[in-house]
Design a protein around this motif. Structure first.
Motif, PDB file in Angstrom:
ATOM      1  N   MET A   6       0.838  -1.199   0.000  1.00 42.41           N
ATOM      2  CA  MET A   6       0.000   0.000   0.000  1.00 42.41           C
ATOM      3  C   MET A   6       0.872   1.247   0.000  1.00 42.41           C
ATOM      4  O   MET A   6       1.712   1.405   0.871  1.00 42.41           O
ATOM      5  CB  MET A   6      -0.926   0.012   1.222  1.00 42.41           C
ATOM      6  CG  MET A   6      -2.176  -0.825   1.009  1.00 42.41           C
ATOM      7  SD  MET A   6      -3.426  -0.530   2.238  1.00 42.41           S
ATOM      8  CE  MET A   6      -2.588  -1.011   3.725  1.00 42.41           C
ATOM      9  N   GLY A   7       0.651   2.081  -0.998  1.00 46.16           N
ATOM     10  CA  GLY A   7       1.400   3.326  -1.077  1.00 46.16           C
ATOM     11  C   GLY A   7       2.906   3.106  -1.051  1.00 46.16           C
ATOM     12  O   GLY A   7       3.642   3.868  -0.445  1.00 46.16           O
ATOM     13  N   GLY A   8       3.355   2.028  -1.692  1.00 42.20           N
ATOM     14  CA  GLY A   8       4.785   1.765  -1.762  1.00 42.20           C
ATOM     15  C   GLY A   8       5.351   1.108  -0.514  1.00 42.20           C
ATOM     16  O   GLY A   8       6.553   0.876  -0.416  1.00 42.20           O
ATOM     17  N   GLU A   9       4.512   0.783   0.452  1.00 44.80           N
ATOM     18  CA  GLU A   9       4.966   0.109   1.670  1.00 44.80           C
ATOM     19  C   GLU A   9       4.347  -1.273   1.739  1.00 44.80           C
ATOM     20  O   GLU A   9       3.289  -1.514   1.191  1.00 44.80           O
ATOM     21  CB  GLU A   9       4.476   0.860   2.923  1.00 44.80           C
ATOM     22  CG  GLU A   9       5.217   2.123   3.266  1.00 44.80           C
ATOM     23  CD  GLU A   9       4.613   2.767   4.518  1.00 44.80           C
ATOM     24  OE1 GLU A   9       4.542   2.098   5.559  1.00 44.80           O
ATOM     25  OE2 GLU A   9       4.202   3.929   4.437  1.00 44.80           O
ATOM     26  N   ALA A  10       5.016  -2.167   2.466  1.00 43.98           N
ATOM     27  CA  ALA A  10       4.395  -3.454   2.772  1.00 43.98           C
ATOM     28  C   ALA A  10       3.758  -3.303   4.153  1.00 43.98           C
ATOM     29  O   ALA A  10       4.445  -3.102   5.140  1.00 43.98           O
ATOM     30  CB  ALA A  10       5.448  -4.552   2.784  1.00 43.98           C
ATOM     31  N   VAL A  11       2.448  -3.367   4.195  1.00 38.29           N
ATOM     32  CA  VAL A  11       1.751  -3.076   5.443  1.00 38.29           C
ATOM     33  C   VAL A  11       1.120  -4.349   5.999  1.00 38.29           C
ATOM     34  O   VAL A  11       0.457  -5.095   5.271  1.00 38.29           O
ATOM     35  CB  VAL A  11       0.652  -2.007   5.204  1.00 38.29           C
ATOM     36  CG1 VAL A  11      -0.031  -1.640   6.520  1.00 38.29           C
ATOM     37  CG2 VAL A  11       1.243  -0.763   4.558  1.00 38.29           C
ATOM     38  N   GLY A 170      -5.631   3.139  -1.441  1.00 37.14           N
ATOM     39  CA  GLY A 170      -6.054   1.820  -1.913  1.00 37.14           C
ATOM     40  C   GLY A 170      -5.620   1.593  -3.352  1.00 37.14           C
ATOM     41  O   GLY A 170      -5.019   2.473  -3.983  1.00 37.14           O
ATOM     42  N   CYS A 171      -5.926   0.411  -3.889  1.00 37.31           N
ATOM     43  CA  CYS A 171      -5.469   0.043  -5.249  1.00 37.31           C
ATOM     44  C   CYS A 171      -6.038   0.965  -6.318  1.00 37.31           C
ATOM     45  O   CYS A 171      -5.334   1.362  -7.248  1.00 37.31           O
ATOM     46  CB  CYS A 171      -5.915  -1.368  -5.620  1.00 37.31           C
ATOM     47  SG  CYS A 171      -5.506  -2.600  -4.425  1.00 37.31           S
TER      48      CYS A 171
END
Ligand code: ADP
Ligand code: MG
Length: 396
Positions: A6-11, A170-171
């Motif tokens: 999400m938003g370039g992070e792995a959340v 979101g996607c």
């Protein structure tokens, strides 16, 4: 640990209560959803959160209840359709804040999906009231915003909650941003913008900003009338914004200074009224009868616009070329849609009516990106920073 991107992070969302702002503002007639495109568009984000093991709680506005409970604008039909699409039962609550919501969220299991009531039943939503945003955020661990369509407004459920929760795009939000950013920052050339629709005033900012980026600007629809009027033509009974003459002249002058191609209709379809069955004529802009109105672009214009479109590597289209809702005046819009669908390059269509036209033309699957953002897409393309985007992680 399973994370979701999400938003370039792995959340890590597993077990987390996630408030997900979606755009479920779908057309509903007599309690039945007429077009579920927006619900389907949010499915990737919902599924992604479910797969990550989140407790997914969705919130949206629907229509314009203006801060009051309006029975016909409850989210119940949406919960029904969403349940069908997801293949799981989506429970719906009759409020979006308070004890009932907190209790329901507490009793959720990972992968459960819950839909809250229309957030615009509260006047605090559109006022971006801080206390209201705090109440919205209270039961949750994270916030995901997938409602690009409302990102140009600073509301409690889009911007306010981001003060209280880690906020991610979101996607769908991500996809919208990537597509529109490409149009502004890295388009392949030739780049053609096709702008139409009802009014110049809605889209002046976009016209001006895109003029810097594109090679060709093709103007049709009601908007073209104002440009033709500015050039001195008599538009009869056509929709025409007399007070936008100076703006139209400025856009044309700018195009000339920048050496950009700006095309206006060279022939138009006219009739007395925008109604089915009325007699129609094709005329040149200097032949518009005074008792008639321009309702579509003519065949020669369609050919010329299509020729330019087919040479493009990037196309952005917003705004129908005529009153496409009436079959007799849909020809120009459908032909332009078909031309854009044939382009071998990056194509983006935005705007509620334009998307409907692409569906009508049966070529939605041949367009690279269908932008559901409406006003938000336009403001983004005007070069404005959107408050609902700025507050999310990984969006600069
Ligand atoms: P979008 O929703 O794609 O952004 P708009 O809302 O700006 O598009 O414009 C769509 C509307 O413009 C349609 O309802 C269509 O009937 C109207 N329109 C297009 N051309 C004309 C015209 N020549 N005269 C009057 N209305 C027009
Ligand atoms: Mg519209």
């Amino acid at each position: 640990m399973r994370t979701v991107p999400m938003g370039g992070e792995a959340v890590d969302v597993s077990g987390k209560a996630c408030l997900c702002r979606v755009d479920f503002n779908v057309p509903i007639k007599d309690g039945v959803i007429v077009d579920d495109t927006r619900i389907r568009a949010s499915l990737p984000t919902i599924r992604c959160l479910m797969e990550g093991g989140a407790k997914v709680v969705l919130i949206s506005h629907l229509g314009r209840p203006k801060g009051k409970v309006v029975e016909s604008l409850r989210m119940d039909p949406v919960a029904g359709r969403l349940s069908e699409l997801l293949g799981v039962h989506v429970k719906k609550l009759d409020d979006c804040i308070g004890e009932e919501v907190e209790e329901a969220v507490r009793s959720m299991k990972p992968k459960d999906v819950l839909l809250l009531e229309n957030v615009r039943f509260y006047p605090e939503e559109e006022l971006n009231d801080r206390e209201f945003a705090k109440k919205l955020a209270a039961p949750f661990d994270i916030f995901v915003n997938d409602a690009f369509g409302t990102a140009h407004r600073a509301h409690a459920s889009t911007v306010g909650v981001a003060q209280f929760l880690p906020a991610y795009p979101g996607c769908l939000m991500k996809r919208e941003l990537e597509a529109l950013e490409k149009l502004l920052r890295s388009p392949e050339h030739p780049y053609v913008a096709v702008i139409g629709g009802a009014k110049v005033s809605d889209k002046l900012g976009v016209l001006e900003n895109l003029l810097d980026k594109v090679d060709s600007l093709l103007i049709g629809g009601g908007m073209a009338n104002t440009f033709l009027m500015a050039q001195g033509y008599d538009l009869g009974k056509s929709l025409c914004e007399n007070d936008k003459k100076e703006d139209a002249l400025r856009v044309m002058k700018k195009a000339q200074e920048l050496d950009k191609q700006l095309l206006l209709p060279v022939d138009v379809v006219v009739a007395e009224r925008p109604e089915p069955g009325v007699p129609v004529k094709v005329v040149r802009p200097d032949e518009i009868p005074e008792h008639m109105m321009v309702l579509d672009i003519g065949p020669e214009t369609r050919r010329e616009f299509s020729r330019v479109i087919l040479q493009a590597r990037t196309v952005f289209w917003n705004g129908p070329m005529g009153v496409f809702e009436v079959e007799q005046f849909s020809g120009g819009t459908l032909e332009i849609a078909a031309a854009i669908a044939q382009v071998e390059g990056f194509t983006v269509v935005g705007g509620g009516d334009s998307l409907a036209a692409v569906e009508m033309a049966g070529c939605a699957d041949k367009i690279s990106h269908l932008s559901t953002g409406g006003g938000a897409s336009l403001e983004f393309l005007e070069g404005k920073e959107l408050p609902g985007v700025k507050c999310l992680r990984g969006t600069r």
